[in-house]
Design a protein around this motif. Structure first.
Motif, PDB file in Angstrom:
ATOM      1  N   ALA A 104       5.545  -4.015   6.510  1.00  0.00           N
ATOM      2  CA  ALA A 104       4.725  -5.164   6.917  1.00  0.00           C
ATOM      3  C   ALA A 104       4.036  -4.905   8.246  1.00  0.00           C
ATOM      4  O   ALA A 104       2.908  -5.372   8.477  1.00  0.00           O
ATOM      5  N   GLN A 105       4.670  -4.122   9.113  1.00  0.00           N
ATOM      6  CA  GLN A 105       4.081  -3.834  10.424  1.00  0.00           C
ATOM      7  C   GLN A 105       2.819  -2.987  10.321  1.00  0.00           C
ATOM      8  O   GLN A 105       1.983  -3.014  11.227  1.00  0.00           O
ATOM      9  N   VAL A 106       2.672  -2.247   9.226  1.00  0.00           N
ATOM     10  CA  VAL A 106       1.438  -1.472   9.028  1.00  0.00           C
ATOM     11  C   VAL A 106       0.527  -2.151   8.007  1.00  0.00           C
ATOM     12  O   VAL A 106      -0.434  -1.547   7.524  1.00  0.00           O
ATOM     13  N   GLY A 107       0.839  -3.391   7.666  1.00  0.00           N
ATOM     14  CA  GLY A 107      -0.053  -4.185   6.833  1.00  0.00           C
ATOM     15  C   GLY A 107       0.155  -4.105   5.346  1.00  0.00           C
ATOM     16  O   GLY A 107      -0.705  -4.545   4.575  1.00  0.00           O
ATOM     17  N   ILE A 108       1.300  -3.542   4.892  1.00  0.00           N
ATOM     18  CA  ILE A 108       1.563  -3.463   3.458  1.00  0.00           C
ATOM     19  C   ILE A 108       2.289  -4.732   3.015  1.00  0.00           C
ATOM     20  O   ILE A 108       3.404  -4.999   3.480  1.00  0.00           O
ATOM     21  N   PRO A 109       1.694  -5.519   2.138  1.00  0.00           N
ATOM     22  CA  PRO A 109       2.345  -6.755   1.695  1.00  0.00           C
ATOM     23  C   PRO A 109       3.650  -6.475   0.951  1.00  0.00           C
ATOM     24  O   PRO A 109       3.812  -5.428   0.327  1.00  0.00           O
ATOM     25  N   ASP A 110       4.550  -7.430   1.003  1.00  0.00           N
ATOM     26  CA  ASP A 110       5.844  -7.293   0.350  1.00  0.00           C
ATOM     27  C   ASP A 110       5.687  -7.065  -1.155  1.00  0.00           C
ATOM     28  O   ASP A 110       6.400  -6.268  -1.752  1.00  0.00           O
ATOM     29  N   TRP A 111       4.717  -7.738  -1.770  1.00  0.00           N
ATOM     30  CA  TRP A 111       4.553  -7.606  -3.216  1.00  0.00           C
ATOM     31  C   TRP A 111       4.111  -6.195  -3.611  1.00  0.00           C
ATOM     32  O   TRP A 111       4.444  -5.716  -4.700  1.00  0.00           O
TER      33      TRP A 111
END
Length: 322
Positions: A253-260
């Motif tokens: 999430a810190q590099v912008g990858i969504p959980d889904w």
């Protein structure tokens, strides 16, 4: 008589592996040109974009991102894998040292494993140096894994067949991912490319040893001990595969990858499911050959989604058909 011949063949193979370590070996700070401008970590370098051999790199969400974002995530991904790889190698070294400590004189395993420990020391150095050069502040494996890793090396002497099964569970996914990246024909930054070339060359011996170790020991086990390992084998493979391959969601999430996206890539997407099956074709062959595939364990392989056709030979490339 048969057991003696088996042990003799095993010792001959260990001598061959040991000689290979003497004749072909690498030093993390001699054989990698860390300060070569070509090896610099440049946030504008498109060669950091993940190849389609990585399930994340193949995912539509990743491919739709801007070049800048794909580069940033690619650097992060390499750093995380390198850090987890370093942690696995550290466990291997400590467990192998625990194992060789109790070996008797004239045992060929002592020489080979100390060669392997030496090589793994250089691997931890080059993995950590890569992490340092990227500037990514990653903790590596998930918190639970980092905690239990303090105790896992004890299995080197307490339950060596489970320990070396775990070593395969850590080595096989990384080896598969690295070979797939190099075989993809897509651009790869020269720094991780050189690290992969070194790691693949030496890791081939390490994987060979774990295979030979289990091939020697497991067929001689009693029904109960072999049955227990047949169940543990796929469980160890799947659990440690997830440790290696699945990034921590908070870090992602810190590099912008969504959980889904993380959930889809590992392992709901078509590419993710295919990769999960492919990762363990070699060890499925091993499990079958040494009597660990049975009516109890086969359904477990399937339930864990790591079943499939065993490899016909070690390192058999996966052929994808459209």
């Amino acid at each position: 008589m048969t057991a003696n011949l088996t042990r003799k063949l095993y010792d001959e193979r260990l001598r061959t592996l040991s000689e290979g370590s003497v004749n072909v070996n690498f030093n993390a700070f001699i054989d990698i040109k860390w300060d070569d401008p070509e090896f610099a970590v440049d946030l504008d370098d498109p060669r950091w974009v993940l190849t389609s051999a990585d399930a994340l790199g193949a995912h539509p969400w990743y491919q739709e991102q801007s070049l800048e974002t794909r580069i940033r995530i690619g650097i992060w991904r390499w750093a995380v894998i390198a850090k987890v790889g370093m942690q696995f190698e550290n466990i291997l070294m400590r467990g192998a040292l625990d194992y060789v400590y109790q070996l008797g004189n004239q045992n060929q395993e002592f020489r080979y494993l100390t060669h392997e420990i030496t090589e793994e020391t250089h691997h931890t150095q080059m993995f950590q140096e890569l992490v340092n050069r990227t500037g990514v502040d990653t903790a590596g494996g998930k918190r639970w894994f980092r905690r239990v890793s303090r105790f896992l090396p004890l299995f080197g002497s307490l339950y060596p067949e489970a320990f070396f099964t775990g070593i395969l569970a850590g080595e096989e996914p990384i080896d598969h991912l690295q070979k797939s990246a190099l075989r993809s024909g897509e651009p790869v930054h020269p720094l991780p490319q050189r690290i992969m070339q070194i790691h693949i060359a030496e890791e081939a011996r390490h994987i060979s040893f774990a295979h030979e170790f289990l091939r020697l020991r497991v067929p001689g086990f009693g029904k109960a001990r072999r049955g227990a390992l047949s169940v543990l084998f796929p469980l160890i493979m799947r659990i440690l595969c997830d440790v290696i391959m699945i990034p921590d969601r908070r870090s992602a999430a810190q590099v912008g990858i969504p959980d889904w996206v993380v959930k889809d890539v590992f392992w709901k997407s078509e590419a993710g499911r295919a990769m999960l099956h492919e990762l363990f074709s070699d060890v499925r062959m091993l499990a079958q050959d040494i009597g660990l595939m049975n009516k109890v364990s086969r359904p477990l392989w399937k339930a864990l989604r790591i079943d499939g056709r065993p490899a016909r030979f070690r390192g058999e490339p996966v052929l994808h058909t459209d």
